[in-house]
Scaffold this active site. Structure first.
Site, PDB file in Angstrom:
ATOM      1  N   HIS A  74      -1.867  10.244   1.118  1.00 51.99           N
ATOM      2  CA  HIS A  74      -1.597   8.648   0.692  1.00 51.99           C
ATOM      3  C   HIS A  74      -0.699   9.213  -0.665  1.00 51.99           C
ATOM      4  CE1 HIS A  74      -4.475   7.746  -1.142  1.00 51.99           C
ATOM      5  NE2 HIS A  74      -3.951   7.307  -1.993  1.00 51.99           N
TER       6      HIS A  74
HETATM    7  C1  UD1 Z   1      -2.058   2.549  -4.810  1.00 52.85           C
HETATM    8  C2  UD1 Z   1      -2.294   3.123  -5.813  1.00 52.85           C
HETATM    9  C3  UD1 Z   1      -3.301   4.457  -5.554  1.00 52.85           C
HETATM   10  C4  UD1 Z   1      -4.265   4.008  -4.557  1.00 52.85           C
HETATM   11  C5  UD1 Z   1      -3.792   3.676  -3.573  1.00 52.85           C
HETATM   12  C6  UD1 Z   1      -5.127   3.307  -2.217  1.00 52.85           C
HETATM   13  C7  UD1 Z   1      -1.081   3.064  -7.548  1.00 52.85           C
HETATM   14  C8  UD1 Z   1      -0.014   3.493  -8.366  1.00 52.85           C
HETATM   15  N1  UD1 Z   1      -1.495   3.787  -6.564  1.00 52.85           N
HETATM   16  O1  UD1 Z   1      -0.771   3.611  -4.126  1.00 52.85           O
HETATM   17  O2  UD1 Z   1      -4.470   4.696  -6.635  1.00 52.85           O
HETATM   18  O3  UD1 Z   1      -5.267   5.378  -4.377  1.00 52.85           O
HETATM   19  O4  UD1 Z   1      -3.174   2.000  -4.002  1.00 52.85           O
HETATM   20  O5  UD1 Z   1      -4.274   2.348  -1.462  1.00 52.85           O
HETATM   21  O6  UD1 Z   1      -1.500   1.865  -8.401  1.00 52.85           O
HETATM   22  N2  UD1 Z   1       3.061  -1.175   1.158  1.00 52.85           N
HETATM   23  C9  UD1 Z   1       1.797  -1.458   2.413  1.00 52.85           C
HETATM   24  N3  UD1 Z   1       1.083  -2.529   3.017  1.00 52.85           N
HETATM   25  C10 UD1 Z   1       0.573  -3.489   1.511  1.00 52.85           C
HETATM   26  C11 UD1 Z   1       0.202  -2.570   0.450  1.00 52.85           C
HETATM   27  C12 UD1 Z   1       1.038  -1.064   0.576  1.00 52.85           C
HETATM   28  O7  UD1 Z   1       2.884  -2.073   3.583  1.00 52.85           O
HETATM   29  O8  UD1 Z   1      -0.807  -4.125   1.600  1.00 52.85           O
HETATM   30  C13 UD1 Z   1       3.168  -0.490   0.960  1.00 52.85           C
HETATM   31  C14 UD1 Z   1       4.359  -0.711   1.111  1.00 52.85           C
HETATM   32  O9  UD1 Z   1       5.704  -0.094   1.158  1.00 52.85           O
HETATM   33  C15 UD1 Z   1       4.217  -0.215  -0.675  1.00 52.85           C
HETATM   34  C16 UD1 Z   1       3.748   1.038  -0.023  1.00 52.85           C
HETATM   35  O10 UD1 Z   1       2.369   0.442   1.171  1.00 52.85           O
HETATM   36  O11 UD1 Z   1       5.601   0.111  -1.009  1.00 52.85           O
HETATM   37  C17 UD1 Z   1       2.606   1.546  -1.739  1.00 52.85           C
HETATM   38  O12 UD1 Z   1       1.683   0.510  -2.013  1.00 52.85           O
HETATM   39  P1  UD1 Z   1       1.659   0.853  -3.515  1.00 52.85           P
HETATM   40  O13 UD1 Z   1       0.809  -0.170  -3.533  1.00 52.85           O
HETATM   41  O14 UD1 Z   1       2.616   1.036  -4.405  1.00 52.85           O
HETATM   42  O15 UD1 Z   1       1.120   2.386  -4.226  1.00 52.85           O
HETATM   43  P2  UD1 Z   1       0.099   3.169  -3.211  1.00 52.85           P
HETATM   44  O16 UD1 Z   1       0.586   4.188  -2.302  1.00 52.85           O
HETATM   45  O17 UD1 Z   1      -1.045   2.179  -1.933  1.00 52.85           O
END
Ligand code: UD1
Length: 368
Positions: free
Chosen positions: A213
């Site tokens: 991821h």
């Molecule tokens: C975040 C953390 C990362 C951690 C990861 C674990 C930061 C900078 N990154 O990354 O360190 O390893 O979490 O998962 O804080 N999304 C969903 N549902 C959710 C959450 C996210 O669909 O419940 C999708 C959304 O499209 C979102 C994307 O995942 O834009 C990324 O989510 P985000 O929280 O921005 O970062 P992660 O890649 O999850």
């Protein structure tokens, strides 16, 4: 005395659970839990609260997704009034996600003391958003709880006052130790059902467990394509079980990539994922926490990154950095399947009691 914990994303939840539980034993401490809502899907958040026995958050800021600036700013905006009204003596933040740094910034500006759980980890790679979050949070925190000696050394090299640093051990391993018996008691047929189908039944046949991821691996079409191809090649030697993060699934669709040989699963619960890890022949990942969990479990881990903020998993544990080199991945997998895997040891203080050590330090610091 009042403590406030801030969590937001999946890897925070297994870290807060043992600290909350250990602090409950100190009768002069009251605790509030704030969820920023950075992760909001039931299988990225609610299921972890349930399985880890975390009480429902007192406040949910429901910030959702966004660019880094937007998400961080939104957390700050929504957290500030909560902090002003709660007036805690200390705020605890966890790990290295955007919620961690956003909360630490708000606290510092309002003169509220901050404790950082999982302090001092450094990949020395500032292209990684988490590295920025770690640097800023540690700079602002008043109490720095490190998981291992390298954390102490990094903090001291950056000039942190030694009296702020406490080597507590690894809180994530506390959750693992607690729930491993439950995970290992999962019946075999659990994975044979609709989740995994008949193709990859753990126990019955060896399998590689994959997670992916990191923005550096999934946000660029050519990079993601080459990693998926390398994983398809792996399926020739061993079954691949791949629970996919929503970000990864979105990118695969967005870039029009196809990898039908890789059966993508939805993200799994903590206990199910732990069960799969503990029975895997090898884990292939770019996660930070999974490098630690596999080291504890003694399961070989191949990390699809050029560096790690958790070097102890390489020096003492079962982790090997393979970067994005498909050949290296192949060579390492062959070595593992031939039974010539790296044998690791469990790092000191990764013993299931880190939360208690943190609670003891905090309880002693606060006026009783
Ligand atoms: C975040 C953390 C990362 C951690 C990861 C674990 C930061 C900078 N990154 O990354 O360190 O390893 O979490 O998962 O804080 N999304 C969903 N549902 C959710 C959450 C996210 O669909 O419940 C999708 C959304 O499209 C979102 C994307 O995942 O834009 C990324 O989510 P985000 O929280 O921005 O970062 P992660 O890649 O999850």
């Amino acid at each position: 005395m009042k403590l406030l914990h801030v969590v937001g994303a999946r890897p925070n939840f297994m870290k807060v659970a043992p600290v909350l539980a250990a602090l409950r034993a100190h009768s002069h401490v009251s605790q509030l839990l704030v969820h920023t809502g950075q992760h909001y899907d039931a299988n990225m958040s609610d299921i972890f609260f349930e399985q880890l026995g975390i009480p429902a958050p007192d406040v949910n800021l429901s910030v959702g997704s966004g660019t880094h600036a937007r998400q961080t700013a939104e957390i700050m905006l929504r957290f500030e009034p909560v902090l002003v009204s709660a007036q805690p003596d200390l705020v605890l933040v966890y790990g290295d996600v955007n919620s961690t740094v956003a909360a630490a910034l708000v606290c510092s500006k309002l003169g509220v003391r901050v404790a950082h759980v999982e302090a001092g980890l450094r990949s020395f790679d500032r292209f990684m958003p988490e590295e920025i979050n770690r640097l800023v949070t540690d700079r602002l925190a008043d109490l720095l709880f490190t998981p291992s000696e390298d954390g102490d050394l990094n903090l001291r090299n950056e000039g942190a006052a030694p009296e702020k640093i406490f080597r507590a051990g690894n809180v994530m391993i506390d959750s693992l130790v607690k729930l491993l018996p439950l995970a290992q008691a999962r019946p075999v047929q659990f994975w044979r059902g609709e989740q995994l189908g008949e193709q990859a039944p753990p126990h019955a046949q060896p399998y590689a467990l994959v997670t992916l991821h990191r923005p550096s691996n999934v946000d660029d079409s050519a990079t993601l394509k080459s990693i998926l191809q390398a994983l398809i090649d792996v399926t020739r030697d061993v079954a691949v079980v791949f629970p996919a993060h929503p970000r990864t699934r979105q990118r695969i669709a967005e870039f029009g990539l196809r990898a039908p040989q890789l059966q993508l699963l939805d993200p799994l619960s903590y206990v199910d994922f732990l069960a799969l890890q503990s029975h895997a022949q090898v884990v292939i990942t770019d996660s930070g926490g999974i490098q630690e969990e596999t080291t504890y479990l003694g399961v070989p881990c191949l990390t699809l990154r050029e560096n790690t903020e958790r070097p102890i998993t390489v020096s003492l544990g079962t982790n090997t950095l393979v970067g994005r080199d498909p050949q290296k991945l192949k060579t390492e997998i062959a070595r593992i399947l031939e039974g010539r895997q790296k044998k690791g040891t469990i790092p000191p203080l990764w013993d299931g009691h880190a939360g208690e050590r943190i609670a003891k330090v905090i309880a002693a610091q606060l006026p009783g």
